[in-house]
Design an enzyme around this catalytic site. Structure first.
Site, short mmCIF file in Angstrom:
data_model
loop_
_atom_site.label_atom_id
_atom_site.label_comp_id
_atom_site.label_asym_id
_atom_site.label_seq_id
_atom_site.Cartn_x
_atom_site.Cartn_y
_atom_site.Cartn_z
N LEU A 162 45.78 38.99 42.57
CA LEU A 162 45.84 37.71 41.88
C LEU A 162 46.24 37.91 40.42
O LEU A 162 46.94 37.06 39.84
CB LEU A 162 44.49 36.99 41.97
CG LEU A 162 44.48 35.59 41.37
CD1 LEU A 162 45.39 34.65 42.16
CD2 LEU A 162 43.08 35.03 41.29
N TYR A 163 45.82 39.00 39.81
CA TYR A 163 46.24 39.31 38.44
C TYR A 163 47.76 39.28 38.34
O TYR A 163 48.34 38.59 37.49
CB TYR A 163 45.71 40.67 38.01
CG TYR A 163 46.36 41.22 36.77
CD1 TYR A 163 46.16 40.61 35.53
CD2 TYR A 163 47.18 42.35 36.83
CE1 TYR A 163 46.76 41.12 34.38
CE2 TYR A 163 47.78 42.86 35.69
CZ TYR A 163 47.57 42.24 34.47
OH TYR A 163 48.17 42.74 33.34
N ALA A 164 48.43 40.02 39.23
CA ALA A 164 49.89 40.07 39.21
C ALA A 164 50.48 38.69 39.48
O ALA A 164 51.47 38.29 38.85
CB ALA A 164 50.39 41.08 40.24
N THR A 166 49.20 35.75 38.78
CA THR A 166 49.07 34.85 37.63
C THR A 166 50.06 35.23 36.53
O THR A 166 50.58 34.36 35.83
CB THR A 166 47.65 34.85 37.06
OG1 THR A 166 47.27 36.17 36.65
CG2 THR A 166 46.66 34.31 38.08
#
Length: 347
Positions: A162-164, A166
């Site tokens: 999810l980091y990537a 976002t």
């Protein structure tokens, strides 16, 4: 680089988000050293040791040219007021909820900071129309790509965390605003940044801390991973050079330019293009510390990738610069800083 606007008596004004963070601190310090007026924004979130963040901000506050706003990116009204106070010529958006692994445990923090927070910054940019808007992205957006080195024009459509996701979404959001409001925008993708004042959750910091305490280090992927390590001073040099290379719609600089066909927007890798294996990296740390690490080999963690490898041709074409600090030198400088900051005994 020109430091003034209008006349030699008027310093340029930068608004930098994340100035209590690792990269934001270094960028702000560099701009202050070059005569800029810098407005810093940081939420002082407890993702890692807040005392380290406070120490960074305390060093920046030694300059009368630095003004700090300790506010959250999600606070729309506070962000708007900070923009109004700063009246920035340039905005460098570095604040984000960082960390690949933490996104598995607290995904909402990434939505709040990296999407809602970035939108609030974009609104400030829209209203104030700075000469250049620069924002931090990440090599993690390349996700499941296996063809290397990673180039800016490669597809980045398969994020693994999810980091990537976002950070890729933030790129796309700023592209839309660049198209609609014509503010020149550059997104840069970082590759495993390390160095003094680094984050405690990153491998170098964790390894040094554990080795000096006599604890085993956790080596994921059983040491088979490779990373394109980028020393912090090299990263800052690249960012500062990019400030005065604002994209112009319809004016690509080189054949491989990632310039959008519909907006004054581009994405640029910042990495040296020289991947280093994790085990040689650990050996470099051992040499700098004069201590052999106890190693616990573990499988790959969810969301990790085997290797990162930057294609840095576009950065060099735009700025005449390519990161080149050897890992041995960068690790040595980090260890010297760590010993001084934490007063760790020589071994």
């Amino acid at each position: 680089m020109s430091l003034t606007t209008g006349s030699s008596q008027t310093p340029r004004r930068a608004l930098v988000t994340g100035t209590a963070g690792f990269i934001g601190y270094h960028v702000a310090a560099r701009l202050l050293a070059e005569g800029w007026l810098v407005t810093g924004i940081d939420g002082m979130t407890p993702y890692y040791d807040v005392a380290l963040k406070q120490a960074r901000h305390a060093r920046l506050r030694r300059s009368n040219a630095f003004v700090a706003h300790e506010i959250m990116l999600e606070d729309e009204a506070a962000i708007a007021r900070a923009f109004d106070d700063a009246r920035p010529d340039v905005v460098v958006h570095l604040a984000a909820q960082a960390g690949v692994r933490y996104s598995l445990d607290n995904p909402r923090a990434y939505v709040d900071a990296n999407l809602t927070g970035t939108f609030n910054v974009m609104e400030g940019v829209r209203r104030h129309a700075p000469a250049h808007f620069l924002l931090a992205s990440t090599s993690s957006v390349y996700g499941a790509n296996t063809a290397m080195p990673f180039g800016e024009r490669d597809h980045a459509d398969h994020p693994l965390t999810l980091y990537a996701a976002t950070k890729k979404a933030a790129e796309e959001m700023t592209h839309a605003y660049a198209h609609l409001w014509k503010v020149p925008t550059t997104a840069f993708r970082f590759f495993t940044v390390y160095g003094p004042w680094g984050r405690p959750d990153m491998a170098l910091f964790k390894f040094v801390h554990a080795i000096l305490e006599g604890r085993p280090i956790e080596v994921y992927g059983e040491g088979a991973m490779q990373r394109d390590f980028t020393y912090i001073d090299d990263l800052v040099e690249a960012i500062v050079r990019l400030i005065d290379v604002a994209p112009r719609e319809g004016e690509p600089v080189t054949e491989g330019d990632s310039l959008s066909p519909a907006a004054p927007w581009r994405v640029v890798n910042i990495g040296g293009g020289q991947p280093v294996g994790l085990l040689p990296f650990i050996e470099t740390i051992e040499a700098s510390l004069g201590v052999e690490a106890k190693r616990t080999l573990l499988p790959m963690q969810k969301g990790d990738v085997v290797a990162t490898f930057a294609k840095a041709d576009l950065l060099e074409a735009l700025t005449g610069y390519r990161p080149a600090t050897p890992v041995e030198e960068g690790v040595r400088r980090f260890v010297a800083w760590y010993r001084e900051h934490y007063r760790s005994p020589a071994t």
